[in-house]
Motif scaffolding. Structure first.
Motif, PDB file in Angstrom:
ATOM      1  N   ASP A  73       0.834  -1.210   0.000  1.00  0.00           N
ATOM      2  CA  ASP A  73       0.000   0.000   0.000  1.00  0.00           C
ATOM      3  C   ASP A  73       0.871   1.262   0.000  1.00  0.00           C
ATOM      4  O   ASP A  73       0.546   2.254  -0.678  1.00  0.00           O
ATOM      5  CB  ASP A  73      -0.922   0.004   1.226  1.00  0.00           C
ATOM      6  N   ALA A 115       2.239   1.577  -3.479  1.00  0.00           N
ATOM      7  CA  ALA A 115       1.157   1.871  -4.425  1.00  0.00           C
ATOM      8  C   ALA A 115       0.780   3.346  -4.387  1.00  0.00           C
ATOM      9  O   ALA A 115       0.424   3.938  -5.420  1.00  0.00           O
ATOM     10  CB  ALA A 115      -0.059   1.008  -4.111  1.00  0.00           C
ATOM     11  N   ALA A 154       0.700   5.443  -7.750  1.00  0.00           N
ATOM     12  CA  ALA A 154      -0.548   6.067  -8.188  1.00  0.00           C
ATOM     13  C   ALA A 154      -0.377   7.567  -8.395  1.00  0.00           C
ATOM     14  O   ALA A 154      -1.081   8.184  -9.207  1.00  0.00           O
ATOM     15  CB  ALA A 154      -1.657   5.785  -7.166  1.00  0.00           C
ATOM     16  N   HIS A 183       5.772  -7.825  -5.898  1.00  0.00           N
ATOM     17  CA  HIS A 183       5.430  -8.071  -7.297  1.00  0.00           C
ATOM     18  C   HIS A 183       4.039  -8.679  -7.406  1.00  0.00           C
ATOM     19  O   HIS A 183       3.223  -8.271  -8.251  1.00  0.00           O
ATOM     20  CB  HIS A 183       6.475  -9.007  -7.918  1.00  0.00           C
ATOM     21  N   LEU A 220       1.486  -5.820  -6.764  1.00  0.00           N
ATOM     22  CA  LEU A 220       1.477  -4.567  -7.524  1.00  0.00           C
ATOM     23  C   LEU A 220       1.617  -4.719  -9.039  1.00  0.00           C
ATOM     24  O   LEU A 220       1.223  -3.809  -9.780  1.00  0.00           O
ATOM     25  CB  LEU A 220       2.612  -3.654  -7.022  1.00  0.00           C
ATOM     26  N   GLU A 233       0.179  -6.302 -11.415  1.00  0.00           N
ATOM     27  CA  GLU A 233      -0.998  -6.247 -12.287  1.00  0.00           C
ATOM     28  C   GLU A 233      -1.599  -4.846 -12.331  1.00  0.00           C
ATOM     29  O   GLU A 233      -2.389  -4.537 -13.225  1.00  0.00           O
ATOM     30  CB  GLU A 233      -2.045  -7.256 -11.819  1.00  0.00           C
ATOM     31  N   ARG A 234      -1.227  -3.996 -11.387  1.00  0.00           N
ATOM     32  CA  ARG A 234      -1.813  -2.647 -11.310  1.00  0.00           C
ATOM     33  C   ARG A 234      -0.884  -1.580 -11.889  1.00  0.00           C
ATOM     34  O   ARG A 234      -1.351  -0.533 -12.330  1.00  0.00           O
ATOM     35  CB  ARG A 234      -2.138  -2.314  -9.856  1.00  0.00           C
ATOM     36  N   PHE A 235       0.425  -1.847 -11.882  1.00  0.00           N
ATOM     37  CA  PHE A 235       1.384  -0.830 -12.309  1.00  0.00           C
ATOM     38  C   PHE A 235       2.437  -1.465 -13.215  1.00  0.00           C
ATOM     39  O   PHE A 235       2.780  -2.635 -13.058  1.00  0.00           O
ATOM     40  CB  PHE A 235       2.071  -0.191 -11.095  1.00  0.00           C
ATOM     41  N   GLU A 236       2.946  -0.665 -14.149  1.00  0.00           N
ATOM     42  CA  GLU A 236       4.000  -1.149 -15.026  1.00  0.00           C
ATOM     43  C   GLU A 236       5.226  -1.539 -14.190  1.00  0.00           C
ATOM     44  O   GLU A 236       5.688  -0.763 -13.352  1.00  0.00           O
ATOM     45  CB  GLU A 236       4.388  -0.068 -16.038  1.00  0.00           C
ATOM     46  N   THR A 237       5.721  -2.737 -14.433  1.00  0.00           N
ATOM     47  CA  THR A 237       6.777  -3.281 -13.580  1.00  0.00           C
ATOM     48  C   THR A 237       7.920  -3.832 -14.414  1.00  0.00           C
ATOM     49  O   THR A 237       7.687  -4.490 -15.428  1.00  0.00           O
ATOM     50  CB  THR A 237       6.218  -4.414 -12.688  1.00  0.00           C
TER      51      THR A 237
END
Length: 496
Positions: A80, A83, A87, A110, A113, A115-119
């Motif tokens: 969190d 994130a 965000a 990993h 996060l 799936e939510r942010f470019e990694t």
């Protein structure tokens, strides 16, 4: 970030750290982050730093769900925090020691996060690569197998895996070191194991495992087991080969034991079998069965694949002929579609006339499945393997028809495999020509293991597609019944 030496950080990692908006890293309670220390000269001024401090570093915690619960909450909170930066459009670099995907805390971030942010994951030099370089010790060559093991494995499992591999790396030491040392000794690998601590750092040290003080072992250490020792290669002394004895106390020279391990848990092996396995120098068998034998000092394991039973039997007979104490292992009972027949077939060669073969009984799979179901083989029954690898299908068909007409309970081994999908379909059709559609069928899968399942159905409703080599089928007779409690049983008596 690599194993500790800042010069082992990759160029890509250094470039990304230097342009980061946020640099995050994990640390123990009251401790400096090793990853942050490695990156000390790379972190740009003015960037935001997020220190993710573990709530606990041992198994002791007041969390209601214990150590695992405390860490689970910590990883959620850490994700969190990161994130929130992502965000807001900030680039976050999370520092990880060694390689991020090799026993690293990064993996949990990993999972939460990616799936939510470019990694992007940047690989690093793992600790074991630095350790082998420090001692200049080749791990494996050519077709050798390298196994990486956590020291937290149960000691018998660790010993077995060490005995079964060529080269090995054991991670996660610290408090586990005494058990790791005992496992190495049981596997016969202690004399060829090196201890390396804090590889590539200024406080690096290494020595033979046998010389290590267990009280001095930190978490950031590992053990390297040289694959060369198994094959007698390289500069280091090879493992000693077993001598050819004239005789052994308590066992006749030249005797070969063929044993059944039972179909599932260790408790289903007989005391006679367990006692016999404690006396042999060699265990020979199909790899999954050899893996079930606990490792101990002096035991050598000879595992092979499926379909080479006669070659396996000859290899065991050769060892026994040389005076070695040898056991050939099978699952279930060795005499029921097991290795006993293969050994006796190979032993017909006059070259093995001096080798005594003794078969020790074991609990069979048909007994285990029947017991789980109730008492379906309480009356007359027959046992048949549906594999047509060693016998032609017309023979199988003739035997199936005769058994169906005789109204016997039928235990079916090897009902289906990836390459044999039609035999069970044809067998079911043939049985339905002679048996009513509501004939009771029991499908036992992995009985005695954690994945165990038992399905009671009928011949008409049998789901053939769900059956594979892990299953054993019991097809009832006309008198087999299912009682109110769901137990399957066959009467001892037969009406005139």
């Amino acid at each position: 970030m690599g194993p500790g030496d800042p010069e082992l950080v990759t160029l890509k990692a250094a470039r990304l750290i230097g342009s980061a908006d946020v640099v995050a890293y994990h640390a123990g309670v009251g401790r400096q982050s090793n990853a942050r220390r490695i990156a000390a000269d790379l972190v740009p001024e003015g960037c935001v730093e997020e220190c993710l401090t573990y709530p606990v570093t041992t198994g002791t915690t007041s969390h209601p769900d214990g150590y695992a619960g405390a860490l689970a909450d910590f990883y959620v909170e850490s994700a969190d925090r990161l994130a929130a930066h992502l965000a807001a459009g900030r680039d976050v670099v999370l520092l990880a020691e060694g390689d991020p995907l090799f026993y690293g805390s990064f993996m949990y971030m990993h999972d939460a996060l990616a799936e939510r942010f470019e990694t992007t994951v940047v690989p690093g030099v793992p600790a074991f690569a630095a350790a082998t370089a420090a001692i200049a010790w080749p791990l494996v060559r050519q077709t050798d197998v390298l196994t990486v093991l956590p020291g937290t494995l149960p000691e018998p499992e660790l010993a077995r895996r060490l005995a079964d591999t060529d080269g090995a790396v054991i991670m996660k030491l610290g408090r586990t070191f005494p058990a790791v040392r005992r496992a190495l000794e049981a596997a016969g690998r202690l004399d060829h194991a090196m201890y390396v601590e804090r590889a590539s750092t200024g406080s690096e040290r290494s020595m033979p495992v046998a010389e290590v003080d267990p009280g001095s072992v930190p978490y950031f250490s590992l053990v390297v087991v040289n694959g060369d020792s198994v094959h007698g290669r390289g500069r280091r002394e090879a493992l000693p080969k077993p001598a050819t004895p004239v005789g052994h106390e308590g066992a006749a020279s030249g005797e070969l034991l063929v044993v059944g391990l039972g179909p599932g848990p260790e408790s289903w092996s007989t005391p006679e079998v367990r006692s016999a396995l404690d006396t042999v120098d060699h265990v020979v068998g199909y790899a999954p069965y050899v893996a079930r034998v606990p490792q101990r000092a002096g035991l050598r394991r000879h595992a092979s694949g499926n379909g080479v039973e006669i070659d396996r039997a000859r290899a065991a007979l050769d060892l026994a002929r040389a005076g070695e104490r040898v056991a050939v292992v099978s699952g279930g009972d060795a005499g029921v579609f097991g290795m006993a027949t293969a050994v006796l077939e190979a032993a017909e060669d006059p070259a093995y006339d001096g080798v005594a073969v003794r078969v020790l009984p074991g609990l069979s799979a048909v007994q285990a499945v029947a017991a789980r179901a109730g008492a379906p083989i309480g009356g007359d029954f027959a046992v048949l393997s549906l594999s047509d690898r060693l016998k032609p299908w017309p023979v199988l068909e003739r035997r199936l028809r005769a058994l169906a007409e005789a109204d016997l309970v039928l235990a079916v081994y090897n009902p289906a495999s990836r390459s044999r999908t039609e035999q069970l379909v044809r067998a079911r059709e043939l049985l339905l020509e002679h048996r009513p559609a509501d004939t009771v069928v029991v499908v036992g899968r992995d009985v005695g293991r954690a994945e165990e399942s038992l399905v009671v159905t009928t011949l008409a409703e049998l789901d053939v597609a769900s059956v594979d080599m892990k299953c054993l089928l019991l097809v009832g007779s006309s008198s087999t019944r299912v009682d109110r409690a769901g137990r399957v049983w066959t009467p001892r008596w037969v009406e005139a």
